[in-house]
Design a protein around this motif. Structure first.
Motif, short mmCIF file in Angstrom:
data_model
loop_
_atom_site.label_atom_id
_atom_site.label_comp_id
_atom_site.label_asym_id
_atom_site.label_seq_id
_atom_site.Cartn_x
_atom_site.Cartn_y
_atom_site.Cartn_z
N ARG A 110 -7.84 1.89 -0.12
CA ARG A 110 -6.82 1.63 0.88
C ARG A 110 -5.62 2.56 0.71
O ARG A 110 -4.77 2.66 1.60
CB ARG A 110 -6.39 0.17 0.79
N GLY A 111 -5.55 3.23 -0.43
CA GLY A 111 -4.46 4.16 -0.67
C GLY A 111 -3.31 3.59 -1.47
O GLY A 111 -2.25 4.22 -1.59
N ASP A 112 -3.49 2.39 -2.06
CA ASP A 112 -2.43 1.78 -2.85
C ASP A 112 -2.19 2.54 -4.15
O ASP A 112 -3.12 3.10 -4.74
CB ASP A 112 -2.80 0.34 -3.22
N GLN A 113 -0.95 2.54 -4.61
CA GLN A 113 -0.64 2.92 -5.98
C GLN A 113 -1.12 1.78 -6.87
O GLN A 113 -0.81 0.61 -6.62
CB GLN A 113 0.86 3.13 -6.16
N LEU A 114 -1.87 2.07 -7.92
CA LEU A 114 -2.44 1.03 -8.77
C LEU A 114 -1.64 0.90 -10.06
O LEU A 114 -1.34 1.89 -10.72
CB LEU A 114 -3.89 1.36 -9.09
N VAL A 115 -1.33 -0.36 -10.41
CA VAL A 115 -0.46 -0.62 -11.56
C VAL A 115 -0.96 -1.83 -12.34
O VAL A 115 -1.24 -2.88 -11.75
CB VAL A 115 0.99 -0.91 -11.11
#
Length: 218
Positions: free
Chosen positions: A105-110
């Motif tokens: 989806r294009g999220d920044q992953l943390v």
């Protein structure tokens, strides 16, 4: 340009099906560095914590104090081995799928966890999660001082996430946070997509009151 979206994931009982603190104690016992009395003390702490009767900062201070004088580099290597032998097999397959979905989806992953980076970094590497926000320990001369520099817990977790979001042009109100623990209620309140996973009793109750979706990952 509009701010970006992120997906924040707690570690214990969310990305990983179990409490890694208990796995860590079992690992230390197997190495002869802890005994049944230490495990019993840890279990009492966890039970009292689950009932909201124990300040987590007190648990952290006691745990961190046991590392006084240990070389950081050595501890990092040891926990990398611990992850491979004790933690890796407990990663939830549902968690893997959700991380991949958020990535697509294009999220920044943390990874956003009250644990330390020494525990969380190998997991983030395994799941190809670029960012880790965690409790930090004070180091001097390459060795632990026995003090906690930053406790990434409760409202403190929100502070850490907000600072990171400002640095990475991320809008928390457009972001998601996945967790199992009622201690993370402050963070669930500030994101636009609160996601409750394998909740403890108190978080399950709160989630139903708030209308937050509840997932059960295996």
């Amino acid at each position: 340009m509009s701010a970006r979206r992120a997906a924040f994931f707690d570690m214990d009982k969310t990305l990983v099906r179990v409490n890694t603190g208990r796995l860590y104690m079992k690992w230390r016992m197997a190495r002869g560095e802890a005994g049944w009395r230490d495990m019993a003390r840890f279990s009492r702490w966890m039970f009292r914590y689950s009932l909201g009767l124990l300040d987590p900062s007190d648990i952290t201070r006691r745990a961190v104090g046991t590392l006084t004088g240990i070389e950081e580099a050595t501890f990092r290597r040891e926990l990398s081995d611990w992850y491979q032998t004790h933690v890796r097999q407990h990663i939830s397959e549902a968690a893997r799928r959700e991380v991949d979905r958020c990535r697509a989806r294009g999220d920044q992953l943390v990874v956003l966890t009250a644990s330390t980076r020494y525990a969380a970094d190998p997991l983030a590497l395994e799941l190809d999660i670029e960012h880790v926000l965690a409790t930090t320990l004070e180091v001097s001369g390459g060795k632990f001082t026995g003090e906690c520099a930053t406790l990434c817990y409760g409202a403190g977790k929100v502070d850490v996430a907000r600072q990171w979001a400002a640095q990475h042009d991320v809008d928390l109100r457009q972001s998601a946070f996945y967790t199992d623990s009622v201690s993370d209620a402050p963070m669930l309140e500030v994101v636009g997509e609160p996601r409750v996973v394998n909740p403890d009793l108190r978080l399950g109750r709160l989630a139903r009151q708030r209308g937050w979706p509840i997932d059960h990952w295996r």
